[in-house]
Design an enzyme around this catalytic site. Structure first.
Site, PDB file in Angstrom:
ATOM      1  N   SER A 147     -76.305 -96.665 -70.027  1.00 36.00           N
ATOM      2  CA  SER A 147     -76.186 -96.875 -68.582  1.00 36.00           C
ATOM      3  C   SER A 147     -74.983 -97.753 -68.312  1.00 36.00           C
ATOM      4  O   SER A 147     -74.502 -98.477 -69.201  1.00 36.00           O
ATOM      5  CB  SER A 147     -77.453 -97.559 -68.056  1.00 36.00           C
ATOM      6  OG  SER A 147     -77.283 -98.032 -66.729  1.00 36.00           O
ATOM      7  N   TYR A 160     -84.432-103.367 -67.097  1.00 38.22           N
ATOM      8  CA  TYR A 160     -83.639-102.155 -67.331  1.00 38.22           C
ATOM      9  C   TYR A 160     -82.336-102.489 -68.053  1.00 38.22           C
ATOM     10  O   TYR A 160     -81.950-101.807 -69.004  1.00 38.22           O
ATOM     11  CB  TYR A 160     -83.352-101.477 -65.989  1.00 38.22           C
ATOM     12  CG  TYR A 160     -82.708-100.118 -66.117  1.00 38.22           C
ATOM     13  CD1 TYR A 160     -83.466 -99.003 -66.453  1.00 38.22           C
ATOM     14  CD2 TYR A 160     -81.344 -99.943 -65.896  1.00 38.22           C
ATOM     15  CE1 TYR A 160     -82.887 -97.749 -66.564  1.00 38.22           C
ATOM     16  CE2 TYR A 160     -80.761 -98.698 -66.003  1.00 38.22           C
ATOM     17  CZ  TYR A 160     -81.528 -97.607 -66.336  1.00 38.22           C
ATOM     18  OH  TYR A 160     -80.947 -96.368 -66.456  1.00 38.22           O
TER      19      TYR A 160
END
Length: 257
Positions: A147, A160
């Site tokens: 990510s 996350y």
């Protein structure tokens, strides 16, 4: 045409975890367009069956495999069954994941653990199960979905960001461990792509405005934007690319905010 043949995945089988929706489905379809046979993984049989049927309707060779990628026993059983059925996994895409947003002092420890389990443990468990056969053949591709938050920090995303930072470091370590066996381990790091998980950001005018100003491309990513990266990292074209994180983010991580 000879150069384009480097990207041809005909005869290769790709297993995509979390492949029935969102980014996973987009990655899978990109690999299928390049000629790969697909095995889509997911936990919900109804959603998985719908995705398989949709891709088959487009003419792709695809099967579904319903199991929890975070369950070591379920994974080992599934990989054994796939091998017995003649499915050699040439490309593994570790895409399964989730997110639980909230300030660090507000999200529960259980929510934090759930993100780590879904985003990090699955990649380890799947790679551990699939890599022995790849080692035996002396070839294979593992693509870990990272990510932009593998590099950047962002409030309300501690769990996350921790998980995606871990995936990036896991990619480096797996590269060192498996590279000598003819296996390439790389990552794709999407920026902001509109999916069910990110709709809440799109619906927040302040956050969406910040994103449009921060991203040089000035738009959200479409899942189709990831297809080329997946094909490249799954094909012979990337045979000397290892331990690399390919950011597909419209320039987000390359500029000052």
């Amino acid at each position: 045409m000879a150069d384009l043949a480097l990207f041809d995945l005909t005869g290769k089988t790709a297993l995509v975890t979390g492949g029935a929706t969102g980014i996973g489905l987009g990655l899978a379809e990109g690999l299928a367009r390049a000629g790969a046979r697909l095995i889509l993984n997911g936990r919900r049989r109804d959603v998985l069956d719908s995705a398989v049927e949709a891709l088959r309707a487009k003419g792709y060779n695809v099967a579904g495999a319903a199991f929890d990628a975070a369950d070591p026993q379920a994974v080992d059983q599934a990989i054994t069954q796939l091998a017995a059925a003649g499915h050699q996994i040439d490309i593994l895409v570790n895409n399964a994941g989730t997110n639980r947003r909230g300030a660090m002092n507000q999200i529960s420890v259980d929510d934090y653990a759930a993100v780590i389990r879904a985003n990090v443990d699955t990649a380890f468990i799947m790679s551990r199960a699939v890599s022995p056969a790849m080692i035996g053949r002396g070839s294979g591709k593992i693509i870990n979905i990272c990510s932009a938050l593998s590099k950047l920090g962002r409030k309300n995303a501690v769990a996350y960001a921790a998980s995606k930072g871990a995936i990036a470091q896991m990619t480096s370590a797996m590269c060192d461990e498996l590279g000598g066996h003819g296996i390439q381990v790389n990552g794709i790091a999407p920026g902001y792509f509109l999916t069910e998980l990110t709709q809440v950001i799109k619906d927040d005018p302040q956050h969406n405005d910040w994103l449009m100003k921060r991203t040089p491309a000035a738009r959200w990513g479409e899942v189709e934007d990831l297809a080329g990266a997946a094909v490249f990292l799954g094909s012979r074209a990337s045979d000397f690319v290892n331990g690399h994180i390919l950011y597909v983010d419209g320039g987000l991580t390359s500029v000052m905010g």
